[in-house]
Motif scaffolding. Sequence first.
Motif, PDB file in Angstrom:
ATOM      1  N   ILE A 122       0.836  -1.207   0.000  1.00  0.00           N
ATOM      2  CA  ILE A 122       0.000   0.000   0.000  1.00  0.00           C
ATOM      3  C   ILE A 122       0.874   1.261   0.000  1.00  0.00           C
ATOM      4  O   ILE A 122       0.606   2.227  -0.712  1.00  0.00           O
ATOM      5  N   ASN A 123       1.929   1.227   0.795  1.00  0.00           N
ATOM      6  CA  ASN A 123       2.853   2.356   0.864  1.00  0.00           C
ATOM      7  C   ASN A 123       3.489   2.641  -0.496  1.00  0.00           C
ATOM      8  O   ASN A 123       3.567   3.791  -0.946  1.00  0.00           O
ATOM      9  N   THR A 124       3.934   1.579  -1.173  1.00  0.00           N
ATOM     10  CA  THR A 124       4.599   1.731  -2.469  1.00  0.00           C
ATOM     11  C   THR A 124       3.628   2.208  -3.542  1.00  0.00           C
ATOM     12  O   THR A 124       3.890   3.193  -4.236  1.00  0.00           O
ATOM     13  N   GLY A 125       2.520   1.496  -3.686  1.00  0.00           N
ATOM     14  CA  GLY A 125       1.559   1.852  -4.728  1.00  0.00           C
ATOM     15  C   GLY A 125       0.978   3.235  -4.541  1.00  0.00           C
ATOM     16  O   GLY A 125       0.719   3.948  -5.527  1.00  0.00           O
ATOM     17  N   GLY A 126       0.824   3.659  -3.287  1.00  0.00           N
ATOM     18  CA  GLY A 126       0.270   4.985  -3.029  1.00  0.00           C
ATOM     19  C   GLY A 126       1.152   6.115  -3.520  1.00  0.00           C
ATOM     20  O   GLY A 126       0.667   7.203  -3.834  1.00  0.00           O
ATOM     21  N   GLY A 127       2.455   5.858  -3.613  1.00  0.00           N
ATOM     22  CA  GLY A 127       3.379   6.896  -4.071  1.00  0.00           C
ATOM     23  C   GLY A 127       3.368   7.120  -5.569  1.00  0.00           C
ATOM     24  O   GLY A 127       3.903   8.124  -6.043  1.00  0.00           O
ATOM     25  N   MET A 137       5.571  -0.911 -11.484  1.00  0.00           N
ATOM     26  CA  MET A 137       4.470  -1.789 -11.093  1.00  0.00           C
ATOM     27  C   MET A 137       4.821  -3.252 -11.385  1.00  0.00           C
ATOM     28  O   MET A 137       4.592  -4.139 -10.550  1.00  0.00           O
ATOM     29  N   VAL A 138       5.404  -3.513 -12.556  1.00  0.00           N
ATOM     30  CA  VAL A 138       5.774  -4.891 -12.932  1.00  0.00           C
ATOM     31  C   VAL A 138       6.866  -5.427 -12.008  1.00  0.00           C
ATOM     32  O   VAL A 138       6.797  -6.575 -11.550  1.00  0.00           O
ATOM     33  N   LEU A 139       7.875  -4.602 -11.708  1.00  0.00           N
ATOM     34  CA  LEU A 139       8.961  -5.044 -10.819  1.00  0.00           C
ATOM     35  C   LEU A 139       8.431  -5.377  -9.429  1.00  0.00           C
ATOM     36  O   LEU A 139       8.821  -6.389  -8.834  1.00  0.00           O
ATOM     37  N   THR A 140       7.543  -4.537  -8.917  1.00  0.00           N
ATOM     38  CA  THR A 140       6.980  -4.782  -7.582  1.00  0.00           C
ATOM     39  C   THR A 140       6.110  -6.035  -7.578  1.00  0.00           C
ATOM     40  O   THR A 140       6.157  -6.838  -6.637  1.00  0.00           O
ATOM     41  N   LEU A 162      13.655  10.730 -13.313  1.00  0.00           N
ATOM     42  CA  LEU A 162      14.492  10.195 -12.227  1.00  0.00           C
ATOM     43  C   LEU A 162      14.251  10.970 -10.936  1.00  0.00           C
ATOM     44  O   LEU A 162      14.137  10.385  -9.851  1.00  0.00           O
ATOM     45  N   PHE A 163      14.149  12.282 -11.076  1.00  0.00           N
ATOM     46  CA  PHE A 163      13.925  13.139  -9.911  1.00  0.00           C
ATOM     47  C   PHE A 163      12.575  12.831  -9.266  1.00  0.00           C
ATOM     48  O   PHE A 163      12.475  12.699  -8.036  1.00  0.00           O
ATOM     49  N   VAL A 164      11.528  12.698 -10.075  1.00  0.00           N
ATOM     50  CA  VAL A 164      10.179  12.429  -9.556  1.00  0.00           C
ATOM     51  C   VAL A 164      10.138  11.069  -8.861  1.00  0.00           C
ATOM     52  O   VAL A 164       9.492  10.914  -7.812  1.00  0.00           O
ATOM     53  N   ILE A 165      10.826  10.067  -9.427  1.00  0.00           N
ATOM     54  CA  ILE A 165      10.867   8.749  -8.778  1.00  0.00           C
ATOM     55  C   ILE A 165      11.544   8.857  -7.417  1.00  0.00           C
ATOM     56  O   ILE A 165      11.107   8.246  -6.426  1.00  0.00           O
ATOM     57  N   ASN A 166      12.618   9.646  -7.350  1.00  0.00           N
ATOM     58  CA  ASN A 166      13.275   9.848  -6.057  1.00  0.00           C
ATOM     59  C   ASN A 166      12.344  10.522  -5.062  1.00  0.00           C
ATOM     60  O   ASN A 166      12.348  10.211  -3.866  1.00  0.00           O
ATOM     61  N   MET A 167      11.534  11.468  -5.549  1.00  0.00           N
ATOM     62  CA  MET A 167      10.558  12.118  -4.667  1.00  0.00           C
ATOM     63  C   MET A 167       9.494  11.112  -4.211  1.00  0.00           C
ATOM     64  O   MET A 167       9.029  11.153  -3.079  1.00  0.00           O
ATOM     65  N   GLU A 185      12.296  -0.262  -5.878  1.00  0.00           N
ATOM     66  CA  GLU A 185      12.205   1.040  -6.552  1.00  0.00           C
ATOM     67  C   GLU A 185      13.589   1.511  -7.013  1.00  0.00           C
ATOM     68  O   GLU A 185      13.731   2.084  -8.106  1.00  0.00           O
ATOM     69  N   ILE A 186      14.611   1.275  -6.201  1.00  0.00           N
ATOM     70  CA  ILE A 186      15.973   1.674  -6.571  1.00  0.00           C
ATOM     71  C   ILE A 186      16.451   0.874  -7.776  1.00  0.00           C
ATOM     72  O   ILE A 186      17.120   1.404  -8.677  1.00  0.00           O
ATOM     73  N   VAL A 187      16.090  -0.415  -7.831  1.00  0.00           N
ATOM     74  CA  VAL A 187      16.417  -1.233  -9.020  1.00  0.00           C
ATOM     75  C   VAL A 187      15.756  -0.631 -10.263  1.00  0.00           C
ATOM     76  O   VAL A 187      16.377  -0.509 -11.325  1.00  0.00           O
ATOM     77  N   GLY A 188      14.486  -0.237 -10.128  1.00  0.00           N
ATOM     78  CA  GLY A 188      13.787   0.403 -11.242  1.00  0.00           C
ATOM     79  C   GLY A 188      14.459   1.697 -11.673  1.00  0.00           C
ATOM     80  O   GLY A 188      14.612   1.979 -12.867  1.00  0.00           O
TER      81      GLY A 188
END
Length: 436
Positions: free
Chosen positions: A145-150, A187-190, A369-374, A414-417
Amino acid sequence: MSIEILTLLFFGSLLFFVFLGLPLAFVLGGVSVVFLYFTWGFDSFYMVASQIWSTMGSFTLVAIPLFVFMAMILERTGVAKDLYRAMHLWFGGLRGGLAIGTLVICAIFAAMVGISGAAVVAMGTIALPAMLERGYDRSMCLGVINTGGGWGILIPPSIMMILYALISGVSVGKMFAAGILPGILLMVLTALYILIRSSLQPHLAPALPPEERGTLREKLLALRSVALPVLIVFMVLGSIMGGITTPTEAAAMGVLGSLIAAAAYRKLEFGLLKEASIRTFKLTGMIMWILFAAHAFSAAYQSMGAQALIEEFMALIPGGPWGVIIAMMLITFILGMVLDPVGIMLITLPVFLPIVESLGFDPIWFGILFVINMEIGYMTPPFGFNLFYLKGIVPPGITMKDIYKSVIPFVLVEIVGLALLMIFPEIVTYLPELFF
């Protein structure tokens, strides 16, 4: 006074007042105005006013209150509950199926609302009790839930992308197009992580018993709940990609779609519109003040001549241009643990973007890349927003420590992605080049 001392005083003052708990927009703007006065004098304020006037005339800004209003309405329509019922029936027969279904719903919500937090609250209320009741591991549920919510700030439409486009000068439409494939990749990686781990440790995410999986007829009927979300996504993203509307006009299409959804669920009433409007005014007002502060910060930073100092510092980083990009990612990752993502954007982008462009990197690619880090910042301790959204709705037996521990494997995914997008930038740039 030397530029080194000025830079130290400037950023030191910012961090000091931020950690005192003062509102970021006023800290950023206030400190910037003080330094502008003592470095350039009173006339420098005309430069700030000129930049703000130029930005406020941007048609793109209209998209922000429209997307916020759309999110406020969709949060209360009941779309999430029906979507979860459909995913429950279709994915429940798999080990980890409910968790994967929750991820899919989070991705659909992200493609509708444009902000983080909406999916966390919806899935924390609906999916978390259902998964725990069926024997799912607590950490697995919380982490999903934490991951998908971001993903609300990565999968377009995204208010964070609109702000990045305003600060960097890139196209909002290109940013939206660039976020689609990275969002699908994460989403696929998770989902793969959940499938692999639940196969190796079946007790963490058991499959539903046969009596709960539903008949084919029930599954097909449940698909009706997907129609309205797909319609809204098509109205927003389809109209942009098809060249029918600008991103701002597409935001108005999204509002229309959310009103249709509210009417379909018989929730379209004056009370809903009033509450959504008030919340929209508050959030939009905050964003506007942050934009004002960003212009004051940018003007103050440039007036001190600190850009040259930062460029010299970046040149000392080993690894050449890629070493600089990795250092920027590391800085934003660390800041994401303690600061608000919008604040990080305002503090770092005026510094980073000129360097990124001078090194020959695509600002659209860097923006993703910046948005993913955020987004990772939303889910990482100690101050990730999603962690606190989740804590507010979990059952009493779940502690903050449980929530903190649950995010670790998902942050690594997420870091792998993020690494894959750095190695294969075509994943980001393909759709913007195709559609624009």
